[in-house]
Design an enzyme around this catalytic site. Structure first.
Site, PDB file in Angstrom:
ATOM      1  N   GLU A 150       0.811  -1.224   0.000  1.00 17.73           N
ATOM      2  CA  GLU A 150       0.000   0.000   0.000  1.00 17.73           C
ATOM      3  C   GLU A 150       0.843   1.272   0.000  1.00 17.73           C
ATOM      4  O   GLU A 150       0.798   2.083   0.941  1.00 17.73           O
ATOM      5  CB  GLU A 150      -0.971  -0.009   1.176  1.00 17.73           C
ATOM      6  N   GLU A 307      -6.613  -8.084  -0.954  1.00 14.37           N
ATOM      7  CA  GLU A 307      -7.036  -8.156   0.448  1.00 14.37           C
ATOM      8  C   GLU A 307      -8.506  -7.807   0.570  1.00 14.37           C
ATOM      9  O   GLU A 307      -9.016  -6.939  -0.143  1.00 14.37           O
ATOM     10  CB  GLU A 307      -6.274  -7.131   1.306  1.00 14.37           C
TER      11      GLU A 307
END
Ligand code: GLA
Length: 676
Positions: A150, A307
């Protein structure tokens, strides 16, 4: 296609066995099998473990883990671990930590914490990625590379400031060009030396996140930071590819995350992957739109759902559980919209620090007799049965909705006309109007080939980049339908106003002139009054937010404002341009108007809804080798029926044959193939 080695929808997720002792691992293996888990993402935050000091690397546990997983039938998405630097590095080389927007130098702590312009960080990150790639490139468990984690947040250090100047020199060539682009004669900002340029932090031009005195510098800073973080991704990815050219490399993106221009990023990623964390009250059509955007980043190529939580998150203000059936439903929503993997964060719930209350496939109780595990295991079984049927299937949408990060930055930074203008929300209104009518749309960037579509919608196209207006003109001339809205065509790529009348470069194709822009206060509204009934539209509709005061200059007026001093001025126009049509929606209309308006345009282009279905059913299809896979997702708690038409289709999940009215169970899913 990424799934060659394991030709099915990959199922699994982030796995952190380093947080546990050996006896637990055997239990993990047993339970992975029970749940049908076949891919584990490992090593995401293991930099400190693998490299305990500057000159020492220790891969022994990772070696063991890779082998162990493979022996158990679990493949590996191998992360480079650079999402958080080791404490020793921050201690020895303080340059690797960041400086925040307030000018505060950070100490060691948190994650996603490295200064992207620190040569030390870049050197160590590349070295680690290289060592991993060299070591595991031929490991039979390896199916994908996962760089860092991320990527996010900006840095305001002196290192970034120096790099910004270099980036600016490259972009503008001369200070004269830069001064012009930033309009620096405003408030006496003329620069005579590159060294005089500082970052736009709260110590200089910015405050409150997106407020700035100078749009030019703030916009370029965002471009530069997105570029700097992308450089970090590329350094690792390039190094990996030197050793492991055939295994796909990715990093997990975050949907509509504001700070990075993912269309630029996508050019350097083999496959898009992203983390989907809606909350209980996120509209399901917003999640659908985000999946579509992730698919659109690489021209419709399937993506990885990297995710999602099996049950709940920990970082939202209220971390509601996914209701029974919702995890499965939302997993299929991702698959329906282009995901070829269903991966979770996390496989086993950690016991300490801030994610111990984050959902996991294996919960703290440690056994399989939980609601969450049972639901995960059922889904695992189904995905196993689906095999490779859906892999690499594509969208067949004929409507494209344009979204652009630089446009978003420019709108957010614009200083007027309204703080309530939320670009993503305005895009969602158009998306939702199609979604509610079972009409598919692709989310596309400004560089996309518009000729793939019959209808292109560009809400709030405030910034028009070089060549875009010409592209739109060619598209419309050849028969396409183009729609844009209020507050469009105002500035060029440097946020300098295109003079000669709004909507600037789009004026020609739209056949209008927007003379002024009115901002409505919260609670205020106006009306869009149809001149005469037109298909699904008649009478009047509410509008608010912004109202452009426009004059038709060749365009036909379809509706007018109903009140205020601009009552009677056009609120909706259409311009016949070549073989096509260009519409201008001069304000932000209520949902009912957008539904009718887009239904009219689709009817005009013979774009049919996929099904006839009540509210609460989501429909979308993926197409492969001439076969259509129609997904029907019921987001309500009661059974609903959809009319799928006369063609007989087979439900991939049950083997049932369906035609006409298809019952979709509460929170259930049908995947209907039209293969004979
Ligand atoms: C992100 C991160 C994960 C984890 C989850 C929790 O997506 O990538 O490491 O922190 O959030 O929701």
């Amino acid at each position: 296609m990424i799934n060659d080695k394991l030709p099915k929808i990959w199922y699994g997720g982030d796995y952190n066995p380093e947080q546990w002792d050996a006896p637990v691992w055997a239990e993990d293996e047993r339970m992975f099998k029970l749940a049908g888990i076949d891919v584990a993402t490992i090593n995401v935050f293991s930099w400190a473990l693998i490299q305990p000091s500057e000159d020492t690397y220790d891969f022994s546990s990772l070696d063991e883990l890779m082998d162990r997983l493979y022996k158990n039938g679990t493949y590996v998405c191998l992360a480079t671990g650079t999402g958080a630097h080791p404490a020793w590095m921050a201690h020895r080389y303080p340059e690797v930590t960041r400086v925040d927007v307030k000018g505060r130098k950070r100490k060691f702590g948190g994650r996603h914490n490295s200064n992207p312009n620190s040569p030390v960080y870049r050197k160590f990150a590349a070295k680690l990625a290289g060592k991993l790639a060299e070591r595991y490139k031929d490991h039979p468990a390896l199916v994908a590379w996962h760089v860092s984690n991320e990527f996010s947040n900006y840095d305001y250090s002196d290192l970034s400031e120096a790099a910004f100047r270099v980036w600016l020199k490259d972009r503008y060539g001369s200070l004269d060009a830069l001064n012009k682009a930033w309009n620096t004669r405003f408030w006496g900002h003329t620069f005579y030396d590159w060294e005089e340029i500082v970052l736009p932090s709260e110590l200089s031009e910015e405050w409150d996140g997106n407020r700035t005195n100078f749009q030019g510098i703030s916009l370029d800073f965002r471009r530069f930071m997105s570029h700097s973080l992308l450089e970090c991704y590329k350094i690792e990815s390039d190094t990996i590819k030197e050793h492991s050219p055939n295994v796909p490399v990715t990093t997990n993106l975050m949907g509509f995350y504001d700070e990075l221009d993912y269309f630029e990023w996508a050019k350097h990623m083999d496959v898009i992957s992203w983390d989907n964390y809606p909350s209980l009250d996120t509209p399901v059509s917003f999640t659908a739109m985000t999946h579509d955007l992730m698919r659109g980043l690489k021209n419709g190529q399937p993506f990885m759902l990297m995710e999602q939580t099996p049950s709940q998150q920990n970082w939202q203000p209220y971390n509601s559980l996914k209701r029974p059936g919702v995890m499965r439903l939302w997993s299929y929503q991702a698959v329906a919209r282009g995901a070829d993997t269903v991966l979770f964060f996390q496989l086993r719930r950690s016991i300490g620090a801030c994610e111990k209350y984050h959902g996991a496939v294996i919960e703290h109780v440690g056994h399989e007799h939980t609601r969450v595990f049972r639901e995960c295991a059922e889904l695992g079984k189904e995905l196993g049965q689906l095999g490779d049927q859906l892999l690499d299937a594509r969208s067949a949408a004929k409507v494209g909705i344009i979204y652009d990060w630089e446009n978003r930055w420019a709108i957010n930074l614009s200083s007027g006309p309204s703080v309530a203008l939320d670009y993503v929300n305005e895009i969602h209104k158009y998306y939702d109007a199609l979604y509610q009518q079972n009409i598919e749309a692709d989310m596309i960037g400004v560089e996309e080939n518009l000729f793939k579509y019959e209808i292109v919608i560009a809400p709030v196209m405030y910034m028009v980049k070089p060549g875009f207006a010409e592209k739109v003109e060619a598209f419309v001339k050849a028969g396409g339908t183009f729609i844009t809205t209020y507050f469009s065509g105002i500035v060029n790529e440097n946020d300098l106003v295109t003079v000669g009348g709004y909507p600037g470069e789009l004026r020609n194709v739209l056949g209008i002139w927007a003379e002024e822009i009115d901002a409505l206060l919260p609670g205020m509204s106006n009306e869009i009054v149809m001149d005469k009934a037109w298909g699904n539209l008649s009478g009047s509709y509410k509008c608010d937010l912004l109202c452009d005061l426009i004059h038709a200059e060749g365009a036909e007026v379809l509706a007018e404002y109903g009140s205020d001093f601009y009552k009677g001025m056009p609120a909706l126009t259409v311009n016949n341009f070549g073989e096509g049509k260009a519409y201008y929606v001069a304000t932000s209309p209520e949902a009912g108007f957008l539904k009718g308006f887009l239904a009219n345009l689709c009817a005009d282009k013979n774009i049919q809804p996929l099904v006839t279905a009540p509210e609460g059913i989501e429909s979308v299809q993926r197409v492969k080798e001439g076969v259509s896979y129609l997904f029907l997702l019921n987001h309500t708690t009661g059974d609903l029926s959809a009319d799928i038409g006369a063609t007989e289709r087979m439900d991939l999940l049950t083997g049932n044959k369906v035609s006409g009215s298809a019952v979709v169970p509460a929170r259930g899913v049908l995947i209907l193939s039209d293969k004979n």
